[in-house]
Design an enzyme around this catalytic site. Structure first.
Site, PDB file in Angstrom:
ATOM      1  N   CYS A 239       8.037   3.602   0.753  1.00 42.31           N
ATOM      2  CA  CYS A 239       9.250   4.325   1.082  1.00 42.31           C
ATOM      3  C   CYS A 239      10.083   4.556  -0.176  1.00 42.31           C
ATOM      4  O   CYS A 239      10.000   3.804  -1.128  1.00 42.31           O
ATOM      5  CB  CYS A 239      10.132   3.599   2.089  1.00 42.31           C
ATOM      6  SG  CYS A 239       9.261   3.057   3.556  1.00 42.31           S
TER       7      CYS A 239
ATOM      8  N   ARG B 126       6.185   8.457  -2.179  1.00 45.08           N
ATOM      9  CA  ARG B 126       6.215   7.098  -1.660  1.00 45.08           C
ATOM     10  C   ARG B 126       5.981   7.043  -0.155  1.00 45.08           C
ATOM     11  O   ARG B 126       5.956   5.963   0.430  1.00 45.08           O
ATOM     12  CB  ARG B 126       7.566   6.458  -1.967  1.00 45.08           C
ATOM     13  CG  ARG B 126       7.734   6.148  -3.417  1.00 45.08           C
ATOM     14  CD  ARG B 126       9.156   5.800  -3.742  1.00 45.08           C
ATOM     15  NE  ARG B 126       9.201   5.144  -5.022  1.00 45.08           N
ATOM     16  CZ  ARG B 126       9.215   3.829  -5.198  1.00 45.08           C
ATOM     17  NH1 ARG B 126       9.238   3.031  -4.172  1.00 45.08           N
ATOM     18  NH2 ARG B 126       9.220   3.316  -6.401  1.00 45.08           N
TER      19      ARG B 126
ATOM     20  N   TRP C  40       7.200   5.501   4.777  1.00 42.09           N
ATOM     21  CA  TRP C  40       5.772   5.270   5.023  1.00 42.09           C
ATOM     22  C   TRP C  40       5.741   4.091   5.970  1.00 42.09           C
ATOM     23  O   TRP C  40       6.098   2.974   5.604  1.00 42.09           O
ATOM     24  CB  TRP C  40       5.040   4.953   3.723  1.00 42.09           C
ATOM     25  CG  TRP C  40       3.562   4.857   3.902  1.00 42.09           C
ATOM     26  CD1 TRP C  40       2.657   5.879   3.857  1.00 42.09           C
ATOM     27  CD2 TRP C  40       2.799   3.667   4.144  1.00 42.09           C
ATOM     28  NE1 TRP C  40       1.392   5.398   4.069  1.00 42.09           N
ATOM     29  CE2 TRP C  40       1.449   4.043   4.253  1.00 42.09           C
ATOM     30  CE3 TRP C  40       3.125   2.319   4.292  1.00 42.09           C
ATOM     31  CZ2 TRP C  40       0.419   3.128   4.492  1.00 42.09           C
ATOM     32  CZ3 TRP C  40       2.103   1.403   4.537  1.00 42.09           C
ATOM     33  CH2 TRP C  40       0.779   1.816   4.628  1.00 42.09           C
TER      34      TRP C  40
ATOM     35  N   ASN D 112      13.208  -0.214   1.369  1.00 37.47           N
ATOM     36  CA  ASN D 112      11.833  -0.098   0.887  1.00 37.47           C
ATOM     37  C   ASN D 112      11.305  -1.524   0.784  1.00 37.47           C
ATOM     38  O   ASN D 112      11.889  -2.342   0.071  1.00 37.47           O
ATOM     39  CB  ASN D 112      11.842   0.600  -0.484  1.00 37.47           C
ATOM     40  CG  ASN D 112      10.548   0.421  -1.262  1.00 37.47           C
ATOM     41  OD1 ASN D 112      10.569   0.390  -2.479  1.00 37.47           O
ATOM     42  ND2 ASN D 112       9.440   0.312  -0.590  1.00 37.47           N
ATOM     43  N   GLY D 113      10.222  -1.821   1.509  1.00 38.51           N
ATOM     44  CA  GLY D 113       9.666  -3.178   1.447  1.00 38.51           C
ATOM     45  C   GLY D 113       9.388  -3.690   2.846  1.00 38.51           C
ATOM     46  O   GLY D 113       9.315  -2.912   3.802  1.00 38.51           O
TER      47      GLY D 113
ATOM     48  N   GLU E 191     -15.662   6.192  -6.812  1.00 44.44           N
ATOM     49  CA  GLU E 191     -14.465   7.025  -6.946  1.00 44.44           C
ATOM     50  C   GLU E 191     -14.669   8.386  -6.267  1.00 44.44           C
ATOM     51  O   GLU E 191     -13.762   8.906  -5.609  1.00 44.44           O
ATOM     52  CB  GLU E 191     -14.120   7.185  -8.437  1.00 44.44           C
ATOM     53  CG  GLU E 191     -13.073   8.239  -8.777  1.00 44.44           C
ATOM     54  CD  GLU E 191     -11.686   7.990  -8.174  1.00 44.44           C
ATOM     55  OE1 GLU E 191     -11.446   6.926  -7.583  1.00 44.44           O
ATOM     56  OE2 GLU E 191     -10.851   8.910  -8.280  1.00 44.44           O
TER      57      GLU E 191
ATOM     58  N   LYS F  44     -12.331   9.834  -3.272  1.00 37.50           N
ATOM     59  CA  LYS F  44     -11.651  11.134  -3.339  1.00 37.50           C
ATOM     60  C   LYS F  44     -11.959  11.944  -2.081  1.00 37.50           C
ATOM     61  O   LYS F  44     -11.064  12.528  -1.478  1.00 37.50           O
ATOM     62  CB  LYS F  44     -12.114  11.957  -4.551  1.00 37.50           C
ATOM     63  CG  LYS F  44     -11.584  11.583  -5.904  1.00 37.50           C
ATOM     64  CD  LYS F  44     -10.175  12.013  -6.192  1.00 37.50           C
ATOM     65  CE  LYS F  44      -9.196  10.968  -5.782  1.00 37.50           C
ATOM     66  NZ  LYS F  44      -9.022   9.821  -6.626  1.00 37.50           N
TER      67      LYS F  44
ATOM     68  N   GLU G 269     -10.259  10.441   1.051  1.00 36.69           N
ATOM     69  CA  GLU G 269      -8.802  10.567   1.018  1.00 36.69           C
ATOM     70  C   GLU G 269      -8.321  11.928   1.492  1.00 36.69           C
ATOM     71  O   GLU G 269      -7.371  12.027   2.237  1.00 36.69           O
ATOM     72  CB  GLU G 269      -8.288  10.402  -0.427  1.00 36.69           C
ATOM     73  CG  GLU G 269      -8.116   9.003  -0.907  1.00 36.69           C
ATOM     74  CD  GLU G 269      -7.550   8.983  -2.320  1.00 36.69           C
ATOM     75  OE1 GLU G 269      -6.510   8.356  -2.522  1.00 36.69           O
ATOM     76  OE2 GLU G 269      -8.152   9.590  -3.231  1.00 36.69           O
TER      77      GLU G 269
ATOM     78  N   HIS H 153     -31.470  -1.597   0.097  1.00 41.11           N
ATOM     79  CA  HIS H 153     -30.992  -2.801   0.775  1.00 41.11           C
ATOM     80  C   HIS H 153     -30.042  -2.470   1.921  1.00 41.11           C
ATOM     81  O   HIS H 153     -29.208  -3.299   2.279  1.00 41.11           O
ATOM     82  CB  HIS H 153     -30.311  -3.725  -0.243  1.00 41.11           C
ATOM     83  CG  HIS H 153     -31.236  -4.155  -1.326  1.00 41.11           C
ATOM     84  ND1 HIS H 153     -32.267  -5.039  -1.115  1.00 41.11           N
ATOM     85  CD2 HIS H 153     -31.333  -3.781  -2.622  1.00 41.11           C
ATOM     86  CE1 HIS H 153     -32.945  -5.213  -2.237  1.00 41.11           C
ATOM     87  NE2 HIS H 153     -32.403  -4.443  -3.170  1.00 41.11           N
TER      88      HIS H 153
ATOM     89  N   LYS I   5       1.511   7.971  -2.404  1.00 42.40           N
ATOM     90  CA  LYS I   5       1.112   7.946  -3.808  1.00 42.40           C
ATOM     91  C   LYS I   5       1.319   6.571  -4.415  1.00 42.40           C
ATOM     92  O   LYS I   5       0.539   6.116  -5.234  1.00 42.40           O
ATOM     93  CB  LYS I   5       1.958   8.990  -4.560  1.00 42.40           C
ATOM     94  CG  LYS I   5       1.647   9.123  -6.032  1.00 42.40           C
ATOM     95  CD  LYS I   5       0.363   9.871  -6.228  1.00 42.40           C
ATOM     96  CE  LYS I   5      -0.037  10.013  -7.668  1.00 42.40           C
ATOM     97  NZ  LYS I   5      -1.505  10.132  -7.787  1.00 42.40           N
TER      98      LYS I   5
HETATM   99  C1  G6P Z   1      -2.515   4.684  -3.890  1.00 42.70           C
HETATM  100  C2  G6P Z   1      -2.803   6.081  -4.388  1.00 42.70           C
HETATM  101  C3  G6P Z   1      -4.042   6.065  -5.275  1.00 42.70           C
HETATM  102  C4  G6P Z   1      -3.881   5.055  -6.397  1.00 42.70           C
HETATM  103  C5  G6P Z   1      -3.529   3.665  -5.872  1.00 42.70           C
HETATM  104  C6  G6P Z   1      -3.108   2.725  -6.992  1.00 42.70           C
HETATM  105  O1  G6P Z   1      -3.506   4.292  -3.008  1.00 42.70           O
HETATM  106  O2  G6P Z   1      -2.990   6.963  -3.305  1.00 42.70           O
HETATM  107  O3  G6P Z   1      -4.238   7.357  -5.818  1.00 42.70           O
HETATM  108  O4  G6P Z   1      -5.066   4.980  -7.120  1.00 42.70           O
HETATM  109  O5  G6P Z   1      -2.420   3.751  -4.978  1.00 42.70           O
HETATM  110  O6  G6P Z   1      -1.928   3.206  -7.549  1.00 42.70           O
HETATM  111  P1  G6P Z   1      -1.420   2.949  -9.016  1.00 42.70           P
HETATM  112  O7  G6P Z   1      -0.154   3.725  -9.105  1.00 42.70           O
HETATM  113  O8  G6P Z   1      -1.197   1.472  -9.138  1.00 42.70           O
HETATM  114  O9  G6P Z   1      -2.466   3.420  -9.960  1.00 42.70           O
END
Ligand code: G6P
Length: 605
Positions: free
Chosen positions: A2, A27, A74, A98-99, A478, A482, A485, A501, A600
């Site tokens: 948030c 956030r 969030w 926030n928290g 990764e 992606k 997500e 396996h 994010k």
């Molecule tokens: C969230 C974002 C990701 C990011 C991760 C870690 O899940 O959606 O894109 O990799 O947090 O975030 P940071 O800011 O610590 O790299």
């Protein structure tokens, strides 16, 4: 998670609050709300969904006033409904949070017994109820908040606004970041410098446990014992480019396209002007280091997985990597001669920050690999190395990932040099190779049309598998992340050698299997695993260089990449992973920049 904002302004604050919330949407974006005090009267507006819904609401039902607070949510406790949206009000107080308040259930019961029943599903509401209880008992707003802060367990950044008080905001911080912005006759509170950027460049960060009384005349800081303290004012420069898509349809597309210039700039910054030697701060020193511990979350974690190969290969130092949320709750064995490296784009990820605090003082030094230079992790590590990616707005990290990789590769070269594994000449030679990186990344970007065609097929799939060996294994992880997500297609990354396996049982003629295999020393092994998939009618998409594609023979689809030096392959092969996810999401019509349920910056554990 948030984002929170508070403004004591000279003009109507509603538009400025909404603007600031826009910059905090990274956030969370489940719901949003603002509250103001106008002619002494506290009022609020809240709306479910993206911020635009709140803006629409304010057009029809405006909120006047020159003092206000705002929140973008969030959801943690309670579904994203209007009732659960912040600000939460009770009696004369409104609060944004926030928290997570961990003892909210016990507090709720206690409040219910006192006749203050809860009306929402949130943890935050207890804060409003507790403050109300104090105000009803005759305490002033400052006394009320101070008394309540002591009762809250968990993490919080808070901003309070009071009915009848047009020149008062109270902020508090424990575990979640909060900053005070100093204007000319105006004052601000915000989750970070980005929120405050257009409002002021003079910022004071609250320290852990601090609370602050803000009026238009200034800010009065207190530490967790209630003692008056001075906190320094810093001048902040925050890039305004974040709101601009530069002609692209999405921030993600813009950020993918920016990678050649981002990587070029980061390389130039961390090398000497003639480009022949590293120019890292003195504290980035591995001479006596006996262990490297790499901690991150999400995409940053996959970047550290790649870096492990580099540190082992180039420096011969034992490396441990872990996801921050796991690392902090086990009993990691740390060494006084160890170096802890914390990788975070935002620099605010709660688990990574907690892991850093756990390690600080128990290893020789901590290094941050961060994008936001004003962030908590940047400020709390012994030395913070900027990845210089510029603001990354799209929730799915792209340029952040490749810039993290580049900076960690440079650190690994430094470690190799410090450990006597690499001569100064060898480092110079590696740096010369690295100069080709922006060009190679640009060549990979040129494959967008072919990638779009493959993505059109992926968009039909229910499940997708990515395979790789060596540094291509974390790349496969990764790539799968992606795709999950932003397209919501189930995807998994697997080490090619592990296929037999388990995951091979999934293969049938409908299953796309993307194989990341540059023509390197591991190529033959990966291609054998690819044959095993083809023998079971899996639809193989081979991503390789010209030679690799030629040698592999017939596959369902192929994606040509430039021929790259081994060390650079993970950075260059990140491009097709990103573009495949992007175009698959476009084909499926999902919200690319703000995918459902994500944020994010993850500021709760
Ligand atoms: C969230 C974002 C990701 C990011 C991760 C870690 O899940 O959606 O894109 O990799 O947090 O975030 P940071 O800011 O610590 O790299």
């Amino acid at each position: 998670m948030c984002g929170i904002i508070g403004i004591l302004g000279n003009h109507e604050v509603a538009p400025a609050l909404v603007n600031a919330l826009q910059r905090l949407e990274y956030r969370g974006y489940d719901s949003a709300g603002i509250a103001t005090v106008n002619h002494g009267r506290l009022d609020r507006r809240r709306a479910v969904g993206k911020l635009v819904n709140l803006s629409d609401l304010l057009v029809h039902d405006p909120l006047a006033g020159k003092a206000g607070i705002g929140h973008t949510r969030w959801a943690t406790h309670g579904a994203p409904t209007e009732a659960n949206a912040h600000p939460h009000c009770s009696g004369r107080v409104a609060v944004v949070h926030n928290g997570i308040i961990e003892n909210f259930r016990a507090l709720r019961e206690e409040l219910a017994l006192a006749g203050l029943a809860h009306e929402t599903d949130t943890d935050t509401e207890v804060i409003a109820l507790l403050v109300r209880q104090q105000l009803d008992a005759g305490r002033t707003p400052v006394q009320a908040v101070e008394a309540v802060l002591d009762r809250l367990d968990g993490a919080f950044a808070l901003a309070f606004l009071f009915d009848g008080e047009e020149d008062l905001l109270i902020g508090a911080r424990k575990g979640s970041p909060l900053a005070v912005g100093h204007g000319d006759g105006e004052m601000f509170l915000g989750s970070d410098a980005i929120a405050l950027a257009p409002l002021t460049d003079r910022i004071t960060y609250l320290e852990e446990g601090d609370w602050v009384v803000v009026t238009r005349g200034g800010a009065e800081f207190h530490d967790e014992t209630g003692r008056r303290v001075n906190r320094p004012v810093a001048r902040i420069r925050v890039d305004q480019a974040r709101v601009d898509k530069a002609g692209h349809k999405h921030f993600m597309a813009k950020e993918i396209a920016e990678q050649p210039s981002v990587l070029g700039a980061a390389l130039a910054f961390h090398a000497t002007p003639d480009g022949t030697a590293l120019a890292l701060p003195e504290a980035v020193d591995f001479t006596d280091c006996d262990r490297i511990t790499l901690v991150a979350c999400g995409t940053g974690h996959y970047a550290t997985q790649v870096a492990k190969y580099w540190f082992e290969q180039l420096a011969g130092i034992p490396v441990e990597i872990d996801i921050a949320s796991e690392f902090r709750y086990r009993q990691p064995v740390l060494s006084e001669r160890g170096v802890g490296i914390f990788v975070s784009q935002s620099g605010e990820t709660a688990d990574t920050l907690a892991a850093l605090r756990h390690v600080a003082g128990r290893v020789a030094r901590t290094i941050g690999v961060i994008n936001v230079p004003t962030s908590s992790i940047a400020r709390e590590t012994d030395v913070a190395l900027p990845i210089l990616a510029g603001p990354e707005i799209s929730v799915a990290s792209t340029k952040g990932f490749t810039a993290q990789l580049l900076v960690m590769l440079l650190i690994a070269l430094k470690a190799g040099q410090d450990r006597g594994r690499l001569s100064a000449e060898a480092v110079t030679a590696h740096l010369a190779t690295l100069r080709a990186l922006p060009g190679l990344v640009a060549q990979a970007l040129d494959r967008e049309i072919e990638i779009e065609a493959i993505a059109a097929q992926l968009a039909e799939a229910r499940d997708v598998l990515f395979l790789g060996r060596g540094t291509m294994f974390p790349l496969a992880l990764e790539a799968a992340l992606k795709l999950k997500e932003i397209s919501y297609i189930h995807a998994e990354g697997y080490a090619s050698g592990e296929l037999k396996h388990g995951p091979i049982a999934l293969i049938d003629k409908t299953m796309p299997v993307l194989v990341l295999a540059p023509r390197d020393a591991l190529y033959d092994k990966t291609v054998s695993n690819m044959q095993e998939v083809m023998a079971r009618q899996g639809r193989v998409v081979l991503i390789s260089d010209r030679k690799g594609l030629e040698e592999a023979g017939q596959v369902w689809a192929s994606l040509p990449m430039p021929t790259v030096p081994d060390l650079l392959a993970p950075i260059v092969y990140a491009i097709p992973a990103q573009l495949l996810a992007y175009h698959t999401a476009l084909a499926r019509g999902t919200d690319v920049d703000q995918p459902r349920n994500l944020a994010k910056s993850v500021t709760v554990e």
